[in-house]
Design an enzyme around this catalytic site. Structure first.
Site, PDB file in Angstrom:
ATOM      1  N   ALA A 109      65.463  23.581  62.102  1.00 38.22           N
ATOM      2  CA  ALA A 109      66.550  23.512  63.140  1.00 38.22           C
ATOM      3  C   ALA A 109      65.569  24.000  64.586  1.00 38.22           C
ATOM      4  CB  ALA A 109      67.679  24.288  63.011  1.00 38.22           C
ATOM      5  N   GLU A 110      64.843  24.902  64.432  1.00 32.59           N
ATOM      6  CA  GLU A 110      64.195  25.664  65.546  1.00 32.59           C
ATOM      7  C   GLU A 110      63.138  24.758  65.730  1.00 32.59           C
ATOM      8  OE1 GLU A 110      62.575  29.780  67.229  1.00 32.59           O
ATOM      9  OE2 GLU A 110      63.913  29.672  65.862  1.00 32.59           O
ATOM     10  N   THR A 111      62.411  24.043  65.139  1.00 29.40           N
ATOM     11  CA  THR A 111      61.283  23.230  65.162  1.00 29.40           C
ATOM     12  C   THR A 111      61.744  22.063  66.004  1.00 29.40           C
ATOM     13  OG1 THR A 111      60.093  23.724  63.339  1.00 29.40           O
ATOM     14  CG2 THR A 111      59.613  21.859  64.291  1.00 29.40           C
ATOM     15  N   SER A 128      63.174  23.284  69.584  1.00 29.95           N
ATOM     16  CA  SER A 128      62.395  23.592  70.467  1.00 29.95           C
ATOM     17  C   SER A 128      61.497  22.623  71.096  1.00 29.95           C
ATOM     18  CB  SER A 128      61.460  24.877  69.958  1.00 29.95           C
ATOM     19  OG  SER A 128      60.742  24.655  68.943  1.00 29.95           O
TER      20      SER A 128
END
Length: 140
Positions: free
Chosen positions: A59-61, A64
């Site tokens: 999710a963060e990959t 961002s």
């Protein structure tokens, strides 16, 4: 002006980066949507289920990366807050995440990321807020 997805630096694919170590593959890169997938194998917790932290990394990959497409080259996004709700487990195959913008501003962006299993069942819903900095963080 947002950058063209083809201009996105290939920092994420370097072998020492977490994205490469976890086997994350970016599939779609547009200003409206970033899609990527993660193999369950190699990213399980001790009981054989996909590790919740692996869903968070995916999710963060994706979130961002979407922020970077809007902020670069003038500003540099860094994660400020990540919230994940895990709905069900995955034990085999891949999970695919789709990141879509909720808010894109000059100083912040917020993205919703939905992670689904190979049967298109929702595994995780995440929300990422990034701060858009004027300078890149110093990396040793």
């Amino acid at each position: 002006m947002p950058i063209d997805p083809a201009q996105l630096p290939e920092l994420q694919t370097a072998p020492e980066q977490l994205v490469a170590r976890m086997g994350i593959e970016l599939i779609t890169l547009t200003h409206d949507e970033v899609v990527g997938r993660l193999p369950v194998e190699g990213n399980r917790q001790p009981y054989g289920l996909l590790h919740g932290g692996a869903s968070a990394v995916l999710a963060e990959t994706l979130g961002s990366t979407l922020s970077a497409l809007h902020a670069l080259p003038d500003r540099f996004p860094v994660g400020l807050e990540l919230a994940c709700t895990h709905h069900r487990s995955a034990t085999t195959g891949h999970v695919t995440g789709t990141a879509r913008p909720i808010h894109i501003g000059r100083s912040t962006s917020t993205t919703e990321i939905v992670v689904r299993d190979d049967e298109n069942r929702r595994v995780c819903t995440a929300k990422l807020t990034c701060l858009h900095r004027d300078t890149r963080p110093l990396v040793p």
